[in-house]
Design a protein around this motif. Structure first.
Motif, PDB file in Angstrom:
ATOM      1  N   ALA A   8       0.858  -1.316  -0.113  1.00  0.00           N
ATOM      2  CA  ALA A   8       0.078   0.103   0.038  1.00  0.00           C
ATOM      3  C   ALA A   8       0.925   1.277  -0.067  1.00  0.00           C
ATOM      4  N   SER A   9       1.818   1.314   0.924  1.00  0.00           N
ATOM      5  CA  SER A   9       2.799   2.532   0.608  1.00  0.00           C
ATOM      6  C   SER A   9       3.444   2.707  -0.611  1.00  0.00           C
ATOM      7  N   TYR A  12       0.607   3.914  -2.865  1.00  0.00           N
ATOM      8  CA  TYR A  12       0.016   5.139  -2.271  1.00  0.00           C
ATOM      9  C   TYR A  12       0.564   6.283  -3.327  1.00  0.00           C
ATOM     10  N   THR A  15      -1.121   6.369  -6.744  1.00  0.00           N
ATOM     11  CA  THR A  15      -2.480   6.770  -6.530  1.00  0.00           C
ATOM     12  C   THR A  15      -2.516   8.248  -6.256  1.00  0.00           C
ATOM     13  N   ASN A  16      -1.609   8.590  -5.565  1.00  0.00           N
ATOM     14  CA  ASN A  16      -1.580  10.174  -5.250  1.00  0.00           C
ATOM     15  C   ASN A  16      -1.414  11.162  -6.548  1.00  0.00           C
ATOM     16  N   ALA A  52      -5.786   9.095  -1.411  1.00  0.00           N
ATOM     17  CA  ALA A  52      -5.017   8.179  -1.921  1.00  0.00           C
ATOM     18  C   ALA A  52      -4.763   7.160  -0.933  1.00  0.00           C
ATOM     19  N   ALA A  53      -4.775   7.486   0.414  1.00  0.00           N
ATOM     20  CA  ALA A  53      -4.288   6.286   1.236  1.00  0.00           C
ATOM     21  C   ALA A  53      -5.114   5.266   1.480  1.00  0.00           C
ATOM     22  N   ALA A  56      -5.404   3.153  -1.759  1.00  0.00           N
ATOM     23  CA  ALA A  56      -3.937   2.267  -1.985  1.00  0.00           C
ATOM     24  C   ALA A  56      -4.242   1.113  -1.015  1.00  0.00           C
ATOM     25  N   TRP A  57      -5.122   1.413   0.148  1.00  0.00           N
ATOM     26  CA  TRP A  57      -5.230   0.306   1.115  1.00  0.00           C
ATOM     27  C   TRP A  57      -6.113  -0.822   0.490  1.00  0.00           C
TER      28      TRP A  57
END
Length: 86
Positions: A8-9, A12, A15-16, A52-53, A56-57
């Motif tokens: 996810a990081s 992220y 996605t951001n 985005a967080a 992404a998760w």
């Protein structure tokens, strides 16, 4: 640190960038928003960081190989092992 968090990081950041790109294009192409771009651009930056967080998760487990298998163990793509002839 779980694998989901690690994936996810990484997701992220991408996605951001995509959310920011969509937002900034919308701000600059819609005339009503473009008139107040000095207000909307920082809002777009903040919204892309925040949104985005969770996105992404949600995406992270889908990038793991185990997620794309059927419950009975067969892989979704690839040649079939079943034969039609008895």
């Amino acid at each position: 640190m779980s694998n989901r968090f690690r994936i996810a990081s990484l997701v992220y950041m991408m996605t951001n960038a995509v959310l920011f790109g969509i937002g900034i294009v919308a701000v600059l192409t819609i005339p009503a928003l473009a008139r107040n771009a000095m207000d909307w651009v920082p809002l777009t930056v903040a919204a892309s960081f925040i949104l985005a967080a969770p996105i992404a998760w949600v995406i992270a487990p889908r990038l793991r190989a185990r997620y794309w298998r059927h419950r009975d163990g067969d892989v979704i793509s690839g040649p079939s092992t079943a034969t039609d002839n008895p």
